[in-house]
Design a protein around this motif. Structure first.
Motif, mmCIF file in Angstrom:
data_model
loop_
_atom_site.group_PDB
_atom_site.id
_atom_site.type_symbol
_atom_site.label_atom_id
_atom_site.label_comp_id
_atom_site.label_asym_id
_atom_site.label_seq_id
_atom_site.Cartn_x
_atom_site.Cartn_y
_atom_site.Cartn_z
ATOM 1 N N ARG A 160 0.852 -1.198 0.000
ATOM 2 C CA ARG A 160 0.000 0.000 0.000
ATOM 3 C C ARG A 160 0.879 1.237 0.000
ATOM 4 O O ARG A 160 1.673 1.442 0.911
ATOM 5 N N TYR A 197 1.134 5.669 -1.140
ATOM 6 C CA TYR A 197 0.401 6.939 -1.078
ATOM 7 C C TYR A 197 -0.802 6.927 -2.024
ATOM 8 O O TYR A 197 -1.903 7.322 -1.652
ATOM 9 N N ASP A 217 -2.620 4.664 -2.977
ATOM 10 C CA ASP A 217 -3.692 3.756 -2.557
ATOM 11 C C ASP A 217 -4.551 4.330 -1.429
ATOM 12 O O ASP A 217 -5.621 3.788 -1.134
ATOM 13 N N LEU A 218 -4.098 5.397 -0.797
ATOM 14 C CA LEU A 218 -4.857 6.003 0.296
ATOM 15 C C LEU A 218 -6.022 6.810 -0.260
ATOM 16 O O LEU A 218 -5.848 7.579 -1.209
ATOM 17 N N SER A 266 -10.449 2.258 8.373
ATOM 18 C CA SER A 266 -9.944 0.900 8.602
ATOM 19 C C SER A 266 -10.194 0.539 10.057
ATOM 20 O O SER A 266 -9.995 1.367 10.950
ATOM 21 N N GLN A 305 -0.012 -2.485 9.548
ATOM 22 C CA GLN A 305 0.828 -2.065 8.425
ATOM 23 C C GLN A 305 1.596 -3.246 7.851
ATOM 24 O O GLN A 305 1.721 -3.378 6.631
ATOM 25 N N THR A 354 -0.877 -5.402 5.820
ATOM 26 C CA THR A 354 -1.351 -4.819 4.553
ATOM 27 C C THR A 354 -0.220 -4.387 3.623
ATOM 28 O O THR A 354 -0.485 -3.982 2.489
ATOM 29 N N HIS A 384 1.658 -1.743 4.096
ATOM 30 C CA HIS A 384 1.690 -0.273 4.095
ATOM 31 C C HIS A 384 3.140 0.207 4.088
ATOM 32 O O HIS A 384 3.952 -0.233 4.889
ATOM 33 N N GLN A 385 3.447 1.108 3.187
ATOM 34 C CA GLN A 385 4.815 1.591 2.992
ATOM 35 C C GLN A 385 5.091 2.854 3.806
ATOM 36 O O GLN A 385 5.495 3.887 3.289
ATOM 37 N N GLY A 386 4.858 2.769 5.109
ATOM 38 C CA GLY A 386 5.038 3.901 6.012
ATOM 39 C C GLY A 386 6.491 4.296 6.167
ATOM 40 O O GLY A 386 7.394 3.469 6.114
ATOM 41 N N VAL A 417 4.436 8.388 3.824
ATOM 42 C CA VAL A 417 4.297 7.102 3.152
ATOM 43 C C VAL A 417 4.958 7.194 1.782
ATOM 44 O O VAL A 417 4.938 8.252 1.137
#
Length: 152
Positions: free
Chosen positions: A2, A4, A6-7, A13, A71, A74, A76-78, A143
């Motif tokens: 996931r 930016y 994709d947000l 959530s 994260q 999923t 998530h690329q934080g 992200v």
């Protein structure tokens, strides 16, 4: 994975389940917030808490653990966070409570100086097993972008 892109603003959530243990409450308090109502049943009984209560900072740490677990689940690329704009402890957290998290994306934008990253604001709400909000915060997070040359 996931990124930016994709947000979606307004997306909510729901995730996490964390049982709050008495020994964990006391150990955290002993190390980081050694106030009597976090350490002793007898002292806590003398306060408005009425019984041993978790530190608000412990509640934040448990929330962060659930966020990171989500994260990882999923992809998530934080990239971390520049800070929190608002943090409220709404209701005491007690040993035996089970916490869960909701997040809502409030806004997002690409970084002007670092096109490989985006920045988003999110409201996080944490509830106990009775659906009582125990913590709310509005945070900013960074992200990775999938396409640094892309546009919104």
């Amino acid at each position: 994975m996931r990124f930016y892109e994709d947000l979606e603003v307004g997306a909510v959530s729901r995730f996490g389940s964390r049982l709050v243990g008495r020994d964990e409450v006391v150990a955290f308090a002993r190390a980081y917030d050694p106030q009597p109502f976090h350490l002793s049943d007898e002292e806590a009984a003398k306060t408005h808490f009425g019984r041993l209560a978790a530190s608000g900072w412990h509640t934040c740490a448990m929330t962060m653990a659930m966020i990171v677990e989500e994260q990882e689940r999923t992809g998530h690329q934080g990239l971390g966070s520049p800070g929190i704009d608002e943090l409220r402890w709404r209701h005491p957290v007690y040993p035996g409570d089970t916490l869960r998290v909701e997040t809502e994306v409030l806004e997002k934008r690409r970084s002007r100086s670092r096109p490989e990253m985006g920045i988003f604001r999110a409201e996080t709400r944490v509830y106990n097993q009775d659906d009582v909000a125990v913590l709310t915060m509005v945070s900013n997070a960074m992200v990775s972008t999938r396409d640094p040359d892309g546009t919104d």
